[in-house]
Design an enzyme around this catalytic site. Sequence first.
Site, mmCIF file in Angstrom:
data_model
loop_
_atom_site.group_PDB
_atom_site.id
_atom_site.type_symbol
_atom_site.label_atom_id
_atom_site.label_comp_id
_atom_site.label_asym_id
_atom_site.label_seq_id
_atom_site.Cartn_x
_atom_site.Cartn_y
_atom_site.Cartn_z
ATOM 1 N N ASP A 1 0.828 -1.204 0.000
ATOM 2 C CA ASP A 1 0.000 0.000 0.000
ATOM 3 C C ASP A 1 0.861 1.252 0.000
ATOM 4 O O ASP A 1 2.053 1.203 0.262
ATOM 5 C CB ASP A 1 -0.901 0.014 1.243
ATOM 6 C CG ASP A 1 -2.097 -0.905 1.079
ATOM 7 O OD1 ASP A 1 -2.332 -1.385 -0.043
ATOM 8 O OD2 ASP A 1 -2.785 -1.133 2.082
ATOM 9 N N LYS B 1 -2.994 3.084 -2.566
ATOM 10 C CA LYS B 1 -4.363 3.498 -2.346
ATOM 11 C C LYS B 1 -4.466 4.936 -1.880
ATOM 12 O O LYS B 1 -4.774 5.206 -0.750
ATOM 13 C CB LYS B 1 -4.997 2.584 -1.305
ATOM 14 C CG LYS B 1 -5.087 1.168 -1.800
ATOM 15 C CD LYS B 1 -6.373 0.559 -1.426
ATOM 16 C CE LYS B 1 -6.173 -0.490 -0.379
ATOM 17 N NZ LYS B 1 -7.343 -0.935 0.255
ATOM 18 N N MET C 1 -8.088 9.013 9.535
ATOM 19 C CA MET C 1 -8.643 9.404 8.222
ATOM 20 C C MET C 1 -9.585 10.593 8.315
ATOM 21 O O MET C 1 -10.490 10.724 7.496
ATOM 22 C CB MET C 1 -9.394 8.220 7.578
ATOM 23 C CG MET C 1 -8.511 7.037 7.310
ATOM 24 S SD MET C 1 -9.391 5.653 6.589
ATOM 25 C CE MET C 1 -10.144 4.925 8.022
HETATM 26 N N1 SAH Z 1 -4.122 0.160 9.285
HETATM 27 C C1 SAH Z 1 -3.602 1.477 9.598
HETATM 28 C C2 SAH Z 1 -4.634 2.562 9.438
HETATM 29 C C3 SAH Z 1 -5.168 2.692 8.036
HETATM 30 S S1 SAH Z 1 -6.233 4.057 7.852
HETATM 31 C C4 SAH Z 1 -3.017 1.465 11.015
HETATM 32 O O1 SAH Z 1 -3.218 0.528 11.770
HETATM 33 O O2 SAH Z 1 -2.298 2.416 11.339
HETATM 34 C C5 SAH Z 1 -5.111 5.328 7.368
HETATM 35 C C6 SAH Z 1 -5.113 6.423 8.410
HETATM 36 O O3 SAH Z 1 -4.203 6.105 9.465
HETATM 37 C C7 SAH Z 1 -4.622 7.756 7.906
HETATM 38 O O4 SAH Z 1 -5.644 8.469 7.244
HETATM 39 C C8 SAH Z 1 -4.220 8.436 9.186
HETATM 40 O O5 SAH Z 1 -5.331 8.916 9.904
HETATM 41 C C9 SAH Z 1 -3.629 7.279 9.966
HETATM 42 N N2 SAH Z 1 -2.175 7.214 9.796
HETATM 43 C C10 SAH Z 1 -1.469 6.201 9.253
HETATM 44 N N3 SAH Z 1 -0.150 6.472 9.269
HETATM 45 C C11 SAH Z 1 -0.015 7.687 9.850
HETATM 46 C C12 SAH Z 1 1.099 8.520 10.160
HETATM 47 N N4 SAH Z 1 2.344 8.149 9.891
HETATM 48 N N5 SAH Z 1 0.852 9.717 10.757
HETATM 49 C C13 SAH Z 1 -0.410 10.104 11.048
HETATM 50 N N6 SAH Z 1 -1.484 9.361 10.774
HETATM 51 C C14 SAH Z 1 -1.301 8.163 10.189
#
Ligand code: SAH
Length: 252
Positions: A36, A58, A175
């Site tokens: 991803d 994505k 998100m």
């Molecule tokens: N499966 C992932 C989340 C997927 S949804 C997990 O467990 O982290 C994607 C969302 O995660 C983004 O829109 C944001 O809100 C958050 N996110 C992921 N990586 C991030 C980062 N490095 N800094 C801030 N928010 C992050």
Amino acid sequence: MTTGKVILVGAGPGDPGLITVKGLAWIRQADVLVYDRLIPMALLDESRPDCERIDAGKAQHDHKIPQPQLNALLVDKAREGKLVVRLKGGDPFVFGRGGEEALVLHAAGIPFEIVPGVTSAVAVPAYAGVPVTQRDMATAFTVFTGHENPDKPESAVDYAALAACARAGTLVLLMGVTYLDTIMRELLKHGIAPDLPALVIENGTLPNQRTVSGTVSTIAALAREAAIRPPALTVIGEVVRLRAQGVDWFGE
Ligand code: SAH
């Protein structure tokens, strides 16, 4: 030919060091790596030189490979006898569609394994100096999605329940950058304390990490002024105060 296998691996939140030992071992073995957009790209260098790397990238409105096609790809590659590593940001089962992919694999009779990852929901606040729980401050933390526009009548997010959760502990919004305004308005409408501390964290755990600090009533405007862009998350609750009290360690 024997059927291959699919491993759903959590890549962690961004800092490449936050992959698990088990996840890294699978990446090094993979015949096919389907990854991803939000995964640490340095992890791709860990795969074999002959590993087929497929960008499932994505971006929100630019799904490079639509989900049904992606599911079919995993099944097809496994049927070719390949060891397929499906690398996802954070943890595969936290707003990562890992459950959907697992169900598809099960239905197709493809063996699979899950390697949980360090989720951004906990790790990104940690890199900003915010423990999601703290004795006397939070007896719970609630992770929710802001992907849906709350103005849509069919929005599945229960803001009354979330406002109630904020009385017991911390809220973590994933998100939610696009709809931060409307999400905060909904929470306020349902009785969340307007002066509760809130922190937006962009590119958490990465060298370009950025934070914006405010309250439930001010954070949306402040994030807009700072031109915060995804990936970003918002943490709401008394625990945010700990950052300024000495827990902030990462520096930005
Ligand atoms: N499966 C992932 C989340 C997927 S949804 C997990 O467990 O982290 C994607 C969302 O995660 C983004 O829109 C944001 O809100 C958050 N996110 C992921 N990586 C991030 C980062 N490095 N800094 C801030 N928010 C992050």
